[in-house]
Design an enzyme around this catalytic site. Sequence first.
Site, PDB file in Angstrom:
ATOM      1  N   TYR A  28     -12.480  -7.885   5.364  1.00 60.38           N
ATOM      2  CA  TYR A  28     -11.278  -7.893   4.530  1.00 60.38           C
ATOM      3  C   TYR A  28     -10.943  -9.341   4.190  1.00 60.38           C
ATOM      4  O   TYR A  28     -10.861 -10.196   5.079  1.00 60.38           O
ATOM      5  CB  TYR A  28     -10.079  -7.248   5.254  1.00 60.38           C
ATOM      6  CG  TYR A  28      -8.817  -7.364   4.423  1.00 60.38           C
ATOM      7  CD1 TYR A  28      -8.584  -6.482   3.368  1.00 60.38           C
ATOM      8  CD2 TYR A  28      -7.900  -8.399   4.628  1.00 60.38           C
ATOM      9  CE1 TYR A  28      -7.458  -6.615   2.570  1.00 60.38           C
ATOM     10  CE2 TYR A  28      -6.773  -8.534   3.832  1.00 60.38           C
ATOM     11  CZ  TYR A  28      -6.563  -7.641   2.804  1.00 60.38           C
ATOM     12  OH  TYR A  28      -5.456  -7.781   2.004  1.00 60.38           O
ATOM     13  N   TYR A  80       0.830  -1.210   0.000  1.00 62.98           N
ATOM     14  CA  TYR A  80       0.000   0.000   0.000  1.00 62.98           C
ATOM     15  C   TYR A  80       0.868   1.265   0.000  1.00 62.98           C
ATOM     16  O   TYR A  80       0.698   2.146   0.846  1.00 62.98           O
ATOM     17  CB  TYR A  80      -0.954   0.006   1.202  1.00 62.98           C
ATOM     18  CG  TYR A  80      -1.821  -1.214   1.227  1.00 62.98           C
ATOM     19  CD1 TYR A  80      -2.946  -1.286   0.413  1.00 62.98           C
ATOM     20  CD2 TYR A  80      -1.491  -2.326   1.995  1.00 62.98           C
ATOM     21  CE1 TYR A  80      -3.731  -2.426   0.390  1.00 62.98           C
ATOM     22  CE2 TYR A  80      -2.271  -3.471   1.977  1.00 62.98           C
ATOM     23  CZ  TYR A  80      -3.397  -3.517   1.174  1.00 62.98           C
ATOM     24  OH  TYR A  80      -4.148  -4.634   1.135  1.00 62.98           O
ATOM     25  N   ASP A 126     -13.628 -17.228   6.697  1.00 63.35           N
ATOM     26  CA  ASP A 126     -12.253 -16.814   6.433  1.00 63.35           C
ATOM     27  C   ASP A 126     -11.555 -16.673   7.781  1.00 63.35           C
ATOM     28  O   ASP A 126     -11.692 -15.660   8.462  1.00 63.35           O
ATOM     29  CB  ASP A 126     -12.256 -15.497   5.649  1.00 63.35           C
ATOM     30  CG  ASP A 126     -10.852 -14.986   5.372  1.00 63.35           C
ATOM     31  OD1 ASP A 126      -9.891 -15.528   5.951  1.00 63.35           O
ATOM     32  OD2 ASP A 126     -10.726 -14.026   4.585  1.00 63.35           O
TER      33      ASP A 126
HETATM   34  C1  LIG Z   1      -4.466 -11.289   5.440  1.00 66.08           C
HETATM   35  C2  LIG Z   1      -5.823 -11.799   5.132  1.00 66.08           C
HETATM   36  C3  LIG Z   1      -6.150 -12.293   3.847  1.00 66.08           C
HETATM   37  C4  LIG Z   1      -5.173 -12.255   2.702  1.00 66.08           C
HETATM   38  O1  LIG Z   1      -4.070 -13.058   2.900  1.00 66.08           O
HETATM   39  P1  LIG Z   1      -2.721 -12.781   2.048  1.00 66.08           P
HETATM   40  O2  LIG Z   1      -1.823 -13.916   2.441  1.00 66.08           O
HETATM   41  O3  LIG Z   1      -2.224 -11.443   2.459  1.00 66.08           O
HETATM   42  O4  LIG Z   1      -3.115 -12.838   0.613  1.00 66.08           O
HETATM   43  C5  LIG Z   1      -7.426 -12.772   3.654  1.00 66.08           C
HETATM   44  N1  LIG Z   1      -8.347 -12.789   4.650  1.00 66.08           N
HETATM   45  C6  LIG Z   1      -8.055 -12.345   5.893  1.00 66.08           C
HETATM   46  C7  LIG Z   1      -9.097 -12.415   6.955  1.00 66.08           C
HETATM   47  C8  LIG Z   1      -6.798 -11.818   6.166  1.00 66.08           C
HETATM   48  O5  LIG Z   1      -6.538 -11.334   7.381  1.00 66.08           O
END
Ligand SMILES: *Cc1c(COP(=O)(O)O)cnc(C)c1O
Length: 427
Positions: free
Chosen positions: A149, A21, A249
């Site tokens: 996110y 970023y 996630d």
């Molecule tokens: C960091 C993160 C991602 C992305 O992972 P990267 O390895 O940076 O591509 C996806 N979901 C969540 C909840 C995250 O914290």
Amino acid sequence: MPPPLPSELLTLDREHLWHPYASMTHPTPVRLVSGAAGVRITLHDDTELIDAMSSWWSAIHGYRHPVLDEAMRHQIATMSHVMFGGLTHQPAVTLARLLVELSPDPLRHVFLADSGSVAVEVALKMAAQYQRGQGRPGRTRTLALRGGYHGDTLGAMSVCDPIGGMHAMFADSLPLQVFAPQPPAGYEADTADWEAETRALASARADELAAIICEPVLQGAGGMHIYNPHCLRVLREVADEHGLVLIFDEIATGFGRTGTFFAAEQADVDPDIICVGKALTGGYLTLAAALCTSEVARGIGRSEIGVLVHGPTFMANPLACAAAVASIQMLLRQRWQHEVRRLEAGLRAGLEPARALPGVADVRVLGAVGVIQLDRRVDVVRASDIAADNGVWIRPFRDLVYTMPAYVMDDIDLAQVCAAMVAAADA
Ligand SMILES: *Cc1c(COP(=O)(O)O)cnc(C)c1O
């Protein structure tokens, strides 16, 4: 040729390297690291900083851990990489078995991806292909939560918070998703209004929807937002009612960070797909995974081409798998629940003084996550300079000064982290 001097390295870095970023035309300063061990990062001038970030929440055992170092050396002596198409190897199989054992019962099939964002892409593809296998090709969209996110690739971006994720800038290239409100702030918040709105939205848009995605209990990079685990039960019911694939996630929350091995255990809800990453390898190498149920796998098998359409070059990289196996086995041997509870208590005590500061909007702690939220944007450079003057490495974002310490951080270092965060917030 002598190695470049630190000043030369920093000049070359400024000229050639993108940072996360960041701008190439107006770069912000970076610090040159010469080493890291335990919870400390050493800079080129021998300054030592206590790392409050665990390298973006991944280095849960600290740096240069002898067990992880040895696992890496052993794997290098065997093989660093082979392709995964038509071949397999012990580190991948052992890791898959561990992940299946540790995740909720119905999750049995493991896709090893090279980063968290890719694991999210794979999860979204799994859901879309599952719906095709169910004879519902029109169901392509995902219901996501505002404030979430899920990564930086286009598919993952499309399910990030539409404003924080700057969807407007990429309006023509991002798939259009459906956004439910952000669950109200607070572990015990009243969720009745959120629940009614979310159920109504899902009913109205069910014909377009393939999946629901969320970060259980703690929305991380979208704003360090803690919410009532009950919301996960609601999402499970909504998914079942409308035939949607429920994706959790747990890339940020997995491996004990919020006090349970997976955050979703706090609601006792099983998803259809789970994504893990970040702490998976103990911060040694990039690796992530998407696990799915047999029901999802069978649905994908019934889709028109019958295979899951994803296969990265470095899929199941043996070195990364070996790091993950060693990291998880070590975690399971330790009393990580005890360590996370200890860190939680230390964070609550150490961050409490921030509450009285002018400009502080909120202080919150969940497991080994501590957050000071300000009433305005943090001056990142100034805040990290002040923390560094106090011997601590932090990387604030938006209005948040936060820490996700390694589980091995002792109480004295943790107190210093808290004091440095309070000093940064005060300034
Ligand atoms: C960091 C993160 C991602 C992305 O992972 P990267 O390895 O940076 O591509 C996806 N979901 C969540 C909840 C995250 O914290």
